[in-house]
Design a protein around this motif. Structure first.
Motif, mmCIF file in Angstrom:
data_model
loop_
_atom_site.group_PDB
_atom_site.id
_atom_site.type_symbol
_atom_site.label_atom_id
_atom_site.label_comp_id
_atom_site.label_asym_id
_atom_site.label_seq_id
_atom_site.Cartn_x
_atom_site.Cartn_y
_atom_site.Cartn_z
ATOM 1 N N GLY A 109 41.249 41.668 19.490
ATOM 2 C CA GLY A 109 42.509 42.354 19.269
ATOM 3 C C GLY A 109 43.212 41.843 18.034
ATOM 4 O O GLY A 109 42.720 40.959 17.333
ATOM 5 N N ASP A 110 44.384 42.402 17.750
ATOM 6 C CA ASP A 110 45.178 42.013 16.593
ATOM 7 C C ASP A 110 46.434 41.269 17.041
ATOM 8 O O ASP A 110 46.933 41.477 18.157
ATOM 9 C CB ASP A 110 45.591 43.252 15.788
ATOM 10 C CG ASP A 110 44.381 44.010 15.261
ATOM 11 O OD1 ASP A 110 43.348 43.359 15.035
ATOM 12 O OD2 ASP A 110 44.468 45.241 15.091
ATOM 13 N N VAL A 111 46.941 40.402 16.145
ATOM 14 C CA VAL A 111 48.141 39.620 16.424
ATOM 15 C C VAL A 111 49.255 40.109 15.505
ATOM 16 O O VAL A 111 49.072 40.216 14.289
ATOM 17 C CB VAL A 111 47.888 38.118 16.192
ATOM 18 C CG1 VAL A 111 49.173 37.323 16.398
ATOM 19 C CG2 VAL A 111 46.795 37.621 17.127
ATOM 20 N N GLY A 112 50.415 40.413 16.081
ATOM 21 C CA GLY A 112 51.554 40.877 15.312
ATOM 22 C C GLY A 112 52.709 39.903 15.361
ATOM 23 O O GLY A 112 53.059 39.405 16.429
ATOM 24 N N VAL A 113 53.282 39.605 14.196
ATOM 25 C CA VAL A 113 54.486 38.787 14.100
ATOM 26 C C VAL A 113 55.601 39.692 13.592
ATOM 27 O O VAL A 113 55.513 40.259 12.506
ATOM 28 C CB VAL A 113 54.290 37.591 13.145
ATOM 29 C CG1 VAL A 113 55.569 36.778 13.046
ATOM 30 C CG2 VAL A 113 53.127 36.718 13.603
ATOM 31 N N ASN A 114 56.651 39.855 14.389
ATOM 32 C CA ASN A 114 57.755 40.779 14.095
ATOM 33 C C ASN A 114 57.322 42.235 14.099
ATOM 34 O O ASN A 114 57.985 43.093 13.508
ATOM 35 C CB ASN A 114 58.427 40.454 12.756
ATOM 36 C CG ASN A 114 59.198 39.156 12.798
ATOM 37 O OD1 ASN A 114 59.769 38.786 13.825
ATOM 38 N ND2 ASN A 114 59.214 38.447 11.680
ATOM 39 N N THR A 115 56.216 42.526 14.738
ATOM 40 C CA THR A 115 55.773 43.910 14.891
ATOM 41 C C THR A 115 55.008 44.055 16.204
ATOM 42 O O THR A 115 54.288 43.135 16.613
ATOM 43 C CB THR A 115 54.885 44.360 13.724
ATOM 44 O OG1 THR A 115 54.416 45.701 13.958
ATOM 45 C CG2 THR A 115 53.677 43.450 13.556
ATOM 46 N N THR A 116 55.185 45.183 16.861
ATOM 47 C CA THR A 116 54.462 45.460 18.109
ATOM 48 C C THR A 116 53.238 46.326 17.868
ATOM 49 O O THR A 116 52.535 46.668 18.813
ATOM 50 C CB THR A 116 55.384 46.166 19.123
ATOM 51 O OG1 THR A 116 55.880 47.382 18.530
ATOM 52 C CG2 THR A 116 56.548 45.272 19.511
#
Length: 208
Positions: free
Chosen positions: A33-40
């Motif tokens: 999966g992907d990791v988001g910082v300040n984004t969903t």
């Protein structure tokens, strides 16, 4: 211990005293999966989004979406995107108003702009490419392109509007810099003189 959920709402993995909402002590691996910082809605394995609509580089502060520092958090490389869509990278101090050099491939390799397979240390590729050098000073307007094997031997191509010579050819031999030819703002060419009065002005002996 593996996972600790504290009364304050912090989660610790590998630690019994988490200092943030999620505190991981040790190696961490993310798969599938992907990791988001300040984004969903992360678009890549790591997607860092700024909390500001316009990132601008600033001394002694970090306004970009991504900041990488040394262990003392005193020097850093900052990356961001402006509101007009321009991306930037700036190396500077995090604690004072000092900027520092940004080295690309310092231990080897080529740098490509507009190409994914650069064939030289700097390879610029586009339709009708232009390399632009602009002097931003307000007093001594000049710009220089150096071609050299060392500071003692080489050549220089200069723009010197303060002397009315818009193209100046110089050589460096044994640390001594000599002007060999100039083209002034009126189109006059001087060889052996830096103040040509004719379309071709030669000071000294010549042979045609």
């Amino acid at each position: 211990y593996d996972i600790n959920l504290m009364a304050a709402g912090n989660v610790g993995i590998g630690t019994t005293s988490p200092s943030g909402k999620l505190h991981v002590s040790g190696d961490a691996y993310f798969t599938g999966g992907d990791v988001g910082v300040n984004t969903t809605n992360p678009r890549l394995p790591l997607h860092v989004a700024s909390t500001d609509g316009d990132d601008d580089p600033a001394d002694s502060s970090a306004t970009g979406a991504l900041l990488v520092t040394n262990s003392a958090a005193s020097y850093g490389i900052e990356m961001g995107v402006s509101s007009s869509g321009d991306g930037w990278i700036q190396s500077h101090s995090v604690i004072n108003s000092n900027e520092y050099n940004l080295n690309l491939n310092p231990i080897g390799g080529n740098v490509g702009i507009g190409t994914s397979s650069p064939g030289a240390k700097l390879h610029i590729s586009s339709s009708d490419p232009i390399l632009k050098i602009t002097d931003t000073s307000t007093s001594d307007n000049s710009a220089t392109l150096w071609l050299q094997e060392s500071d003692s031997y080489g050549s220089r191509l200069e723009y010197e509007s303060n002397t009315n010579n818009f193209m100046v050819f110089k050589t460096i031999d044994g640390g001594t810099t000599s002007t060999r030819m100039v083209i002034d703002r009126y189109g006059n060419v001087g060889i052996g003189t830096t103040s040509p009065s004719y379309k071709l002005d030669v000071a000294g002996q010549g042979k045609v």
